[in-house]
Motif scaffolding. Structure first.
Motif, short mmCIF file in Angstrom:
data_model
loop_
_atom_site.label_atom_id
_atom_site.label_comp_id
_atom_site.label_asym_id
_atom_site.label_seq_id
_atom_site.Cartn_x
_atom_site.Cartn_y
_atom_site.Cartn_z
N ASN A 1 0.81 -1.20 0.00
CA ASN A 1 0.00 0.00 0.00
C ASN A 1 0.85 1.26 0.00
N PHE A 2 1.90 1.25 0.78
CA PHE A 2 2.73 2.45 0.88
C PHE A 2 3.27 2.89 -0.48
N PHE A 3 3.97 2.00 -1.15
CA PHE A 3 4.56 2.39 -2.43
C PHE A 3 3.50 2.63 -3.50
N GLY A 4 2.43 1.86 -3.42
CA GLY A 4 1.34 2.10 -4.36
C GLY A 4 0.82 3.52 -4.24
N SER A 5 0.69 3.98 -3.02
CA SER A 5 0.18 5.33 -2.81
C SER A 5 1.18 6.39 -3.22
N VAL A 6 2.44 6.14 -2.98
CA VAL A 6 3.46 7.09 -3.40
C VAL A 6 3.41 7.25 -4.92
N ILE A 7 3.32 6.13 -5.59
CA ILE A 7 3.27 6.15 -7.05
C ILE A 7 2.06 6.94 -7.53
N ARG A 8 0.96 6.72 -6.83
CA ARG A 8 -0.24 7.45 -7.20
C ARG A 8 -0.02 8.96 -7.08
N GLY A 9 0.67 9.36 -6.02
CA GLY A 9 0.97 10.77 -5.84
C GLY A 9 1.87 11.30 -6.95
N ILE A 10 2.85 10.53 -7.31
CA ILE A 10 3.78 10.93 -8.36
C ILE A 10 3.04 11.13 -9.68
N GLU A 11 2.21 10.14 -10.01
CA GLU A 11 1.46 10.22 -11.26
C GLU A 11 0.56 11.45 -11.30
N GLU A 12 -0.10 11.67 -10.19
CA GLU A 12 -1.06 12.75 -10.16
C GLU A 12 -0.39 14.10 -10.39
N GLU A 13 0.85 14.17 -10.04
CA GLU A 13 1.58 15.43 -10.20
C GLU A 13 2.21 15.53 -11.59
N LEU A 14 2.69 14.41 -12.09
CA LEU A 14 3.43 14.45 -13.35
C LEU A 14 2.57 14.32 -14.61
N ASN A 15 1.53 13.54 -14.53
CA ASN A 15 0.71 13.37 -15.72
C ASN A 15 0.20 14.68 -16.31
N PRO A 16 -0.32 15.59 -15.49
CA PRO A 16 -0.81 16.86 -16.06
C PRO A 16 0.29 17.63 -16.76
N GLN A 17 1.53 17.35 -16.42
CA GLN A 17 2.64 18.06 -17.07
C GLN A 17 3.12 17.32 -18.31
N GLY A 18 2.41 16.29 -18.68
CA GLY A 18 2.76 15.58 -19.90
C GLY A 18 3.77 14.47 -19.72
N TYR A 19 4.11 14.17 -18.50
CA TYR A 19 5.09 13.11 -18.25
C TYR A 19 4.42 11.76 -18.06
N HIS A 20 5.13 10.73 -18.47
CA HIS A 20 4.69 9.38 -18.18
C HIS A 20 5.61 8.80 -17.14
#
Lengths: 343, 343
Positions: A75-94
């Motif tokens: 759960n911990f790393f899954g949530s971290v990843i979710r946070g990362i995605e949520e921040e980077l995706n809008p900026q066009g990053y994968h």
DNA sequence: ATTAAATTTGCAATCGATTACGCTATTACA
DNA sequence: TGTAATAGCGTAATCGATTGCAAATTTAAT
């Protein structure tokens, strides 16, 4: 079958050059409004989609960011990843996710693979004994490297962690406030800074309270349930017996609780227990476990933000940013002697 | 600072052409062994690394595969992803993970982003009401599309799922074997095939056993703990009261257990409970919950394998492959009346 | 009307790797 | 020895988008 349409196709259709099309699509000011309109319209009509690969090759930016974690099915790393995605995706990053499985060799390989894939940055939560060479290879290429949760001491590398010392201190202080005086500690792998810090926080809280610090009450575990059970067996045989256990991991805390109950002792009356990480199960248990929340989601967002800053930093001045998040104590029934039942 | 070395750099250093270098590196037979050796050596010496972007542009293959899941911070999807990675990484593929958050619109956007990034394939676990248009866009580009766990009825699309009917049947049958005759069912969102199937399996098992099927004993939930609690409140007021609950989700089962205990009833003596998914917490509970394992790891590996097959399929003959994994019943104390304690 | 200035657009190189085609040597065989 | 076959390597085009520079066109100014 329908081949993808390129800017050349659009150019041909309008009897202009690809250069003009490119500029029109990129809102280059050196293009007349009429042409721009024409191009945009035709592009939509022909179902044009920019080929990111070509753009990446030209610009040198892949808009891919690598993330290396020990594993994703927690759960911990899954949530971290979710946070990362949520921040980077809008900026066009994968985000390309890699797992090290706690193995430094695998970690090294994944780093090379990511570099090979021309990622624009690498976010890493290190293994217990990561080698520095592969990490240095990232820096050598001038690619932003950011640590989260688990860091390595490397100059010029930014990191986002929680204050493990503070978290452990809070947990221990809470047990003391609840009247416990003989507090044991289930520790983890000391080659990881997080466990050393948690131990220090625990120790400091005890000293600050004027309680005696007892080496025998500190037992190292592999942070899993079975180790928690074994360690607790040892603790319960001690004389005097501890009246509280602060575990550096929720899983070990779970094992502790199971062993304590197996020996017909009451929690928290006889022994209080506090864990670390706020894993989902701690909340769902029949006897919910007190723990420390690490706000993994925010940690992920923060790590991503640091990367973006670093990435957009035009100047060649390198900077090292250390973000330390404040952990939160979550009090539940495993440590609350003055039982206040919550619905 | 050190610019990356390209095949041109190697060529210049050896006074040959980039073409030769490329061929040497690719083990092209039209190159003499001596030259090949020379190139390989120089490449190693100059620290050469192939630029995947350039290669991708040329070949049209990005070696990136998109995976869309409702969310990553759940054990089930985390494990599926792990399986996918474990199968694809050795083949040189990277996995780009996207989250739909159960929202069809977001799902559509992510699909477009992935297509834009030139992924070589897309593996999707659909949302409860996915739109088909975005999915069709994938097919229109002739890019392999594979469903896992949650599928949509689309011609020519392969899928890897578990036999939800069978899983539900097994769970219900088990309850019947344990002597239960009034079995209730906590269901889920019926726009998802998995929940319709689980319901069918439940119903069939009841009918096959010659027991009466009772509509009132089937309650739809949002597959979370609180809904489980609410539904159970309703069930416990019924007359006659059910003597077992088969929940289509572990979380709802957890809620059910909490409510049953709150009403001072005994599990499994008064009421037995079986969940679905084998979430980690079901095992750790003080009263471990019986459940159905979906082998998410194998599901991920399987989905990846199907993708690879499809991707390497030179012929233009399209094929639709349906893999159905067999679910496994895991019996724990929440449904085992003849208590057999495990250590 | 003529020149200067500004606006638009085209030309061509570039990012790095791949590959069809063709040109030299070298080898084989009569 | 002469010719054909082959091995080994170079030339140049290609993938799709971007961009400095130059050319062409329009507009402004005198």
């Amino acid at each position: 079958m329908s081949k993808k349409t390129t800017i050349y196709d659009i150019a041909k259709a309008l009897d202009i050059t690809a250069a003009t099309v490119s500029r029109a699509l990129n809102n280059n000011p050196k293009i007349s409004d009429t042409t721009r309109e024409l191009v945009l319209q035709k592009a939509a009509e022909m179902n044009y989609e920019q080929n990111k690969l070509a753009q990446a090759l030209k610009s040198g930016k892949s808009y891919n960011v690598g993330v290396i974690v020990p594993r994703v099915d927690s759960n911990f790393f899954g949530s971290v990843i979710r946070g990362i995605e949520e921040e980077l995706n809008p900026q066009g990053y994968h985000v390309i996710i890699c797992q090290s499985y706690e193995d430094p060799k695998t970690e090294g390989k994944k780093i090379d693979t990511l570099l090979n894939a021309q990622v624009d940055g690498v976010l890493v939560s290190t293994t217990s004994n990561s080698k520095k060479e592969p990490l240095k290879r990232i820096l050598a290429k001038n690619i932003p490297l950011i640590f989260f949760d688990r860091r390595k001491d490397m100059q010029g590398v930014s990191s986002v962690v929680i204050n493990d010392f503070e978290g452990a201190y809070k947990a221990t202080k809470h047990l003391i406030d609840e009247g416990c005086t003989k507090i044991a500690h289930l520790s983890g792998n000391f080659s990881l800074e997080i466990f050393r810090e948690r131990f220090s926080g625990y120790k400091q809280a005890i000293i600050d309270a004027g309680l005696p610090f007892n080496e025998d009450w500190v037992i190292k575990t592999k942070s899993n349930r079975t180790d928690g059970i074994e360690a607790t067996k040892t603790l319960l045989q001690l004389n005097p017996r501890p009246d509280a256990i602060f575990s550096a991991s929720d899983f070990a805390a779970l094992g502790a609780i199971q062993e304590i109950r197996a020996q017909k002792l009451n929690i928290p009356q006889d022994i209080s227990v506090v864990g670390f990480s706020n894993e989902p199960f701690t909340k769902f248990m029949e006897l919910p476990i007190s723990t420390i929340d690490q706000s993994p989601f925010e940690m992920g967002k923060m790590a991503a933000k640091v990367f973006l800053e670093q990435s957009n930093n035009e100047s060649h001045v390198k900077m090292e940013k250390k973000v330390v998040l404040d952990p939160q104590l979550i009090i539940r029934n495993s440590s609350l002697k003055t039982q206040v039942l919550t619905p």
